[in-house]
Design a protein around this motif. Structure first.
Motif, PDB file in Angstrom:
ATOM      1  N   GLY A   9       0.808  -1.219   0.000  1.00  0.00           N
ATOM      2  CA  GLY A   9       0.000   0.000   0.000  1.00  0.00           C
ATOM      3  C   GLY A   9       0.837   1.264   0.000  1.00  0.00           C
ATOM      4  N   MET A  10       1.894   1.301   0.813  1.00  0.00           N
ATOM      5  CA  MET A  10       2.770   2.476   0.839  1.00  0.00           C
ATOM      6  C   MET A  10       3.473   2.663  -0.505  1.00  0.00           C
ATOM      7  SD  MET A  10       4.436   2.472   4.684  1.00  0.00           S
ATOM      8  CE  MET A  10       5.263   0.912   4.444  1.00  0.00           C
ATOM      9  N   GLY A  11       3.913   1.550  -1.093  1.00  0.00           N
ATOM     10  CA  GLY A  11       4.563   1.626  -2.398  1.00  0.00           C
ATOM     11  C   GLY A  11       3.601   2.073  -3.484  1.00  0.00           C
ATOM     12  N   SER A  12       2.399   1.524  -3.476  1.00  0.00           N
ATOM     13  CA  SER A  12       1.384   1.899  -4.467  1.00  0.00           C
ATOM     14  C   SER A  12       1.009   3.367  -4.339  1.00  0.00           C
ATOM     15  CB  SER A  12       0.135   1.040  -4.300  1.00  0.00           C
ATOM     16  OG  SER A  12       0.407  -0.299  -4.583  1.00  0.00           O
ATOM     17  N   PHE A  13       0.883   3.820  -3.105  1.00  0.00           N
ATOM     18  CA  PHE A  13       0.563   5.227  -2.844  1.00  0.00           C
ATOM     19  C   PHE A  13       1.636   6.128  -3.447  1.00  0.00           C
ATOM     20  CE2 PHE A  13       1.007   8.964  -0.063  1.00  0.00           C
ATOM     21  CZ  PHE A  13      -0.267   9.506  -0.154  1.00  0.00           C
ATOM     22  N   THR A  14       2.887   5.807  -3.167  1.00  0.00           N
ATOM     23  CA  THR A  14       4.013   6.602  -3.660  1.00  0.00           C
ATOM     24  C   THR A  14       4.100   6.539  -5.183  1.00  0.00           C
ATOM     25  OG1 THR A  14       5.207   6.091  -1.621  1.00  0.00           O
ATOM     26  CG2 THR A  14       6.503   6.956  -3.445  1.00  0.00           C
ATOM     27  N   GLY A  15       4.025   5.340  -5.735  1.00  0.00           N
ATOM     28  CA  GLY A  15       4.108   5.171  -7.182  1.00  0.00           C
ATOM     29  C   GLY A  15       2.960   5.839  -7.912  1.00  0.00           C
ATOM     30  N   GLY A  16       1.765   5.711  -7.369  1.00  0.00           N
ATOM     31  CA  GLY A  16       0.595   6.315  -7.997  1.00  0.00           C
ATOM     32  C   GLY A  16       0.656   7.831  -8.036  1.00  0.00           C
ATOM     33  N   ILE A  17       1.105   8.419  -6.951  1.00  0.00           N
ATOM     34  CA  ILE A  17       1.236   9.878  -6.916  1.00  0.00           C
ATOM     35  C   ILE A  17       2.302  10.344  -7.898  1.00  0.00           C
ATOM     36  CG2 ILE A  17       2.026  11.812  -5.489  1.00  0.00           C
ATOM     37  CD1 ILE A  17       0.510  10.512  -3.158  1.00  0.00           C
ATOM     38  N   LEU A  18       3.437   9.653  -7.924  1.00  0.00           N
ATOM     39  CA  LEU A  18       4.501  10.019  -8.855  1.00  0.00           C
ATOM     40  C   LEU A  18       4.043   9.852 -10.305  1.00  0.00           C
ATOM     41  CD1 LEU A  18       7.386  11.058  -8.971  1.00  0.00           C
ATOM     42  CD2 LEU A  18       8.173   8.688  -8.913  1.00  0.00           C
ATOM     43  N   PHE A  74       5.383   0.014  -5.426  1.00  0.00           N
ATOM     44  CA  PHE A  74       5.777   1.209  -6.170  1.00  0.00           C
ATOM     45  C   PHE A  74       5.587   1.042  -7.676  1.00  0.00           C
ATOM     46  CE2 PHE A  74       8.835   3.774  -8.509  1.00  0.00           C
ATOM     47  CZ  PHE A  74       8.462   5.042  -8.076  1.00  0.00           C
ATOM     48  N   CYS A  75       6.176   0.003  -8.267  1.00  0.00           N
ATOM     49  CA  CYS A  75       6.055  -0.179  -9.719  1.00  0.00           C
ATOM     50  C   CYS A  75       4.617  -0.466 -10.127  1.00  0.00           C
ATOM     51  CB  CYS A  75       6.995  -1.277 -10.209  1.00  0.00           C
ATOM     52  SG  CYS A  75       8.726  -0.766 -10.238  1.00  0.00           S
ATOM     53  N   GLY A  76       3.906  -1.221  -9.294  1.00  0.00           N
ATOM     54  CA  GLY A  76       2.503  -1.489  -9.586  1.00  0.00           C
ATOM     55  C   GLY A  76       1.653  -0.238  -9.550  1.00  0.00           C
ATOM     56  N   GLY A  77       1.955   0.660  -8.633  1.00  0.00           N
ATOM     57  CA  GLY A  77       1.230   1.922  -8.557  1.00  0.00           C
ATOM     58  C   GLY A  77       1.695   2.926  -9.600  1.00  0.00           C
ATOM     59  N   PHE A  78       2.953   2.825  -9.995  1.00  0.00           N
ATOM     60  CA  PHE A  78       3.538   3.781 -10.939  1.00  0.00           C
ATOM     61  C   PHE A  78       3.140   3.483 -12.380  1.00  0.00           C
ATOM     62  CE2 PHE A  78       7.241   5.353 -13.449  1.00  0.00           C
ATOM     63  CZ  PHE A  78       7.103   6.702 -13.164  1.00  0.00           C
ATOM     64  N   THR A  79       3.129   2.234 -12.766  1.00  0.00           N
ATOM     65  CA  THR A  79       2.782   1.873 -14.138  1.00  0.00           C
ATOM     66  C   THR A  79       1.469   1.130 -14.145  1.00  0.00           C
ATOM     67  OG1 THR A  79       3.968  -0.223 -14.038  1.00  0.00           O
ATOM     68  CG2 THR A  79       5.200   1.661 -14.814  1.00  0.00           C
ATOM     69  N   THR A  80       0.609   1.516 -15.036  1.00  0.00           N
ATOM     70  CA  THR A  80      -0.687   0.856 -15.098  1.00  0.00           C
ATOM     71  C   THR A  80      -1.031   0.511 -16.538  1.00  0.00           C
ATOM     72  OG1 THR A  80      -1.834   2.957 -15.283  1.00  0.00           O
ATOM     73  CG2 THR A  80      -1.603   2.048 -13.065  1.00  0.00           C
ATOM     74  N   PHE A  81      -1.222  -0.744 -16.767  1.00  0.00           N
ATOM     75  CA  PHE A  81      -1.619  -1.184 -18.091  1.00  0.00           C
ATOM     76  C   PHE A  81      -3.029  -0.716 -18.414  1.00  0.00           C
ATOM     77  CE2 PHE A  81      -0.704  -3.448 -21.794  1.00  0.00           C
ATOM     78  CZ  PHE A  81      -1.834  -4.130 -22.203  1.00  0.00           C
ATOM     79  N   SER A  82      -3.850  -0.589 -17.381  1.00  0.00           N
ATOM     80  CA  SER A  82      -5.223  -0.143 -17.633  1.00  0.00           C
ATOM     81  C   SER A  82      -5.244   1.282 -18.176  1.00  0.00           C
ATOM     82  CB  SER A  82      -6.065  -0.248 -16.364  1.00  0.00           C
ATOM     83  OG  SER A  82      -5.495   0.515 -15.326  1.00  0.00           O
ATOM     84  N   THR A  83      -4.384   2.133 -17.687  1.00  0.00           N
ATOM     85  CA  THR A  83      -4.300   3.496 -18.219  1.00  0.00           C
ATOM     86  C   THR A  83      -3.822   3.454 -19.664  1.00  0.00           C
ATOM     87  OG1 THR A  83      -3.825   4.375 -16.026  1.00  0.00           O
ATOM     88  CG2 THR A  83      -3.271   5.779 -17.887  1.00  0.00           C
ATOM     89  N   PHE A  84      -2.852   2.597 -19.930  1.00  0.00           N
ATOM     90  CA  PHE A  84      -2.348   2.402 -21.287  1.00  0.00           C
ATOM     91  C   PHE A  84      -3.483   1.989 -22.229  1.00  0.00           C
ATOM     92  CE2 PHE A  84       0.420   1.177 -24.636  1.00  0.00           C
ATOM     93  CZ  PHE A  84       0.103  -0.109 -25.043  1.00  0.00           C
TER      94      PHE A  84
END
Length: 125
Positions: A9-18, A74-84
């Motif tokens: 969750g912390m990694g996803s939060f950080t990755g998603g915001i970035l 982090f990588c899961g939150g940072f890159t999203t195939f669904s957005t792609f």
């Protein structure tokens, strides 16, 4: 299990915001139908995950909490195939077939190359 979920969750939060900040900044800086913001985030994310896994394989990053934070979180939150995929459908709906083809081709090719380079970079040190 709760501890693992908190690291994800912390990694996803950080990755998603970035992801949001980089994508938004790049896209707002350009006036084009090509989704360059998401494209850049996906390519950078491929490089990062290649780098992280390369470091894990070398034994430089052994902490399992750090591994789950960086890769799944982090990588899961940072890159999203669904957005792609959403960007692709929008290009399709708006009849931007050239950009659609360019986006898919470059994302897959450069994503693979950057993942390989990130992983290969860990072998140099």
């Amino acid at each position: 299990m709760l501890k693992t979920l908190l690291f994800i969750g912390m990694g996803s939060f950080t990755g998603g915001i970035l992801r949001y900040l980089i994508s938004r900044y790049v896209q707002n800086s350009l006036f084009t139908s090509f989704p360059l913001g998401t494209f850049l985030v996906n390519v950078l994310g491929c490089f990062a995950i290649g780098l992280f896994y390369g470091l894990f394989e070398r034994g430089n990053l052994l902490n399992s909490n750090l591994r789950i934070f960086l890769t799944v979180g982090f990588c899961g939150g940072f890159t999203t195939f669904s957005t792609f995929m959403n960007d692709n459908i929008q290009l399709f709906k708006n009849d931007h077939f050239f950009y659609l083809s360019l986006y898919v081709t470059l994302s897959l090719f450069l994503g693979f190359v950057m993942l390989y380079l990130g992983h290969a970079l860990t072998k140099l040190f």
